[in-house]
Design a protein around this motif. Sequence first.
Motif, short mmCIF file in Angstrom:
data_model
loop_
_atom_site.label_atom_id
_atom_site.label_comp_id
_atom_site.label_asym_id
_atom_site.label_seq_id
_atom_site.Cartn_x
_atom_site.Cartn_y
_atom_site.Cartn_z
N VAL A 142 0.84 -1.20 0.00
CA VAL A 142 0.00 0.00 0.00
C VAL A 142 0.88 1.25 0.00
O VAL A 142 0.62 2.21 -0.75
CB VAL A 142 -0.95 0.00 1.22
CG1 VAL A 142 -1.67 1.34 1.34
CG2 VAL A 142 -1.96 -1.13 1.10
N ASP A 143 1.92 1.25 0.83
CA ASP A 143 2.79 2.41 0.94
C ASP A 143 3.50 2.71 -0.39
O ASP A 143 3.69 3.87 -0.76
CB ASP A 143 3.83 2.17 2.04
CG ASP A 143 4.74 3.38 2.26
OD1 ASP A 143 4.23 4.42 2.71
OD2 ASP A 143 5.95 3.26 1.97
N GLN A 144 3.89 1.63 -1.10
CA GLN A 144 4.58 1.81 -2.38
C GLN A 144 3.60 2.11 -3.52
O GLN A 144 4.03 2.42 -4.63
CB GLN A 144 5.39 0.56 -2.70
CG GLN A 144 6.59 0.34 -1.80
CD GLN A 144 7.70 1.35 -2.05
OE1 GLN A 144 7.93 1.76 -3.18
NE2 GLN A 144 8.39 1.74 -0.99
N ASP A 145 2.30 2.00 -3.24
CA ASP A 145 1.26 2.33 -4.21
C ASP A 145 1.42 1.57 -5.52
O ASP A 145 1.41 2.14 -6.61
CB ASP A 145 1.26 3.85 -4.48
CG ASP A 145 0.00 4.30 -5.21
OD1 ASP A 145 -1.03 3.61 -5.06
OD2 ASP A 145 0.06 5.31 -5.93
N VAL A 146 1.61 0.25 -5.39
CA VAL A 146 1.77 -0.59 -6.58
C VAL A 146 0.46 -1.31 -6.87
O VAL A 146 -0.32 -1.62 -5.97
CB VAL A 146 2.91 -1.62 -6.41
CG1 VAL A 146 4.26 -0.91 -6.36
CG2 VAL A 146 2.72 -2.46 -5.15
N ILE A 147 0.22 -1.58 -8.13
CA ILE A 147 -1.00 -2.24 -8.58
C ILE A 147 -0.78 -3.75 -8.60
O ILE A 147 0.24 -4.23 -9.11
CB ILE A 147 -1.41 -1.76 -9.98
CG1 ILE A 147 -1.54 -0.23 -9.99
CG2 ILE A 147 -2.71 -2.43 -10.41
CD1 ILE A 147 -2.56 0.30 -9.01
N GLU A 148 -1.72 -4.50 -8.04
CA GLU A 148 -1.60 -5.95 -8.01
C GLU A 148 -1.40 -6.52 -9.42
O GLU A 148 -2.13 -6.16 -10.35
CB GLU A 148 -2.84 -6.57 -7.38
CG GLU A 148 -2.75 -8.08 -7.21
CD GLU A 148 -3.92 -8.65 -6.45
OE1 GLU A 148 -4.00 -9.90 -6.36
OE2 GLU A 148 -4.76 -7.87 -5.93
N GLY A 149 -0.40 -7.39 -9.54
CA GLY A 149 -0.09 -8.00 -10.83
C GLY A 149 0.90 -7.24 -11.67
O GLY A 149 1.39 -7.75 -12.68
#
Length: 330
Positions: free
Chosen positions: A251-258
């Motif tokens: 969440v902190d790195q704000d990455v999208i799943e996949g």
Amino acid sequence: PFLVDSLTNAVVRAGHRIVRHLHPVLGTDRDGEGRLTSGSKAHGAPRRESVQHFELDDVLYPADAAAMIAQIDHELDDVLAAVRDFEPMRRIVRNMIQGAKEGVHHYEYEEVAETVAFLEWLLDDNYVFLGYREYAVGETDEGPYVEAVADSGLGILSRNGREPTRALLADLPPYLQERYEGGDLLVITKTNRHATVHRDARMDYIGLRRLDEDGRMVAEMRLLGLFTSKAYMQPAGEIPVLRRKLSQVLVDQDVIEGSHDYKSLIQTFETFPKDDLFAMAVEPLSEMLGDLVETEESSAARLFVRRDSLNRYVSVLVTIPRDRFNADLR
């Protein structure tokens, strides 16, 4: 349990190299004076003894021998204490679980749930229990204090004196004052002291804060021990407390799943030293993992330095591109 590896470590710590080590378990008979009268195979024997024979690559002079005997006696005492109190320490963990649940009014539900799951995970052969002690936090006219609770010690912490030892919080270093005045429900870190039982490694310190109805810390329940090989073999993302940290990092790195970065972060998290995963707070962990993912895209060498939250040690991590790593560099 632990006799062979504990005494091997005692000999090595004394500065000797072992060239041969025999450690049979034998059936024995002894007379009333304790003298050995006969020996037999261990299977089916009414009495069994563990015998260890060490051959060293140097001469053991009388003074060295006396020092080694004293060290072995000390380590055997620790082994006996840890084995004797193994079940009582497991029962204490049940008390810690209840104490964690009582913190639900002052901590987020998810933190309490993960703390409870982690303590239950310890009981599933993931932790070698070596010592336990409780520390009370109270008030005097001179200010708040912390003291060891008399007779609360188990295992290797059971024979360090029965009288309570008290220290004013004002006399403690600031980082320890912060620990007793606030902080996470659970703290996991390393001690400066090496284990004398099982493995020659710094022990894993697990501390649980107990709060009163007003949210003030009234005690710390402190375990000392070692994570087992089973614990280190498990995927970090499946271990209570660590799996929550992974979710918070994503969440902190704000990455999208996949996505590519999402997969890279998970892979980096899984290959990161578990001791550091347990000890690091989410914010610095997220920052370091993000830097590591960036480093993978370049040919740069990187140096990461982390100070333990209790100021007990410094952890250093060096990353080297695979094509630049060799035996000489190592």
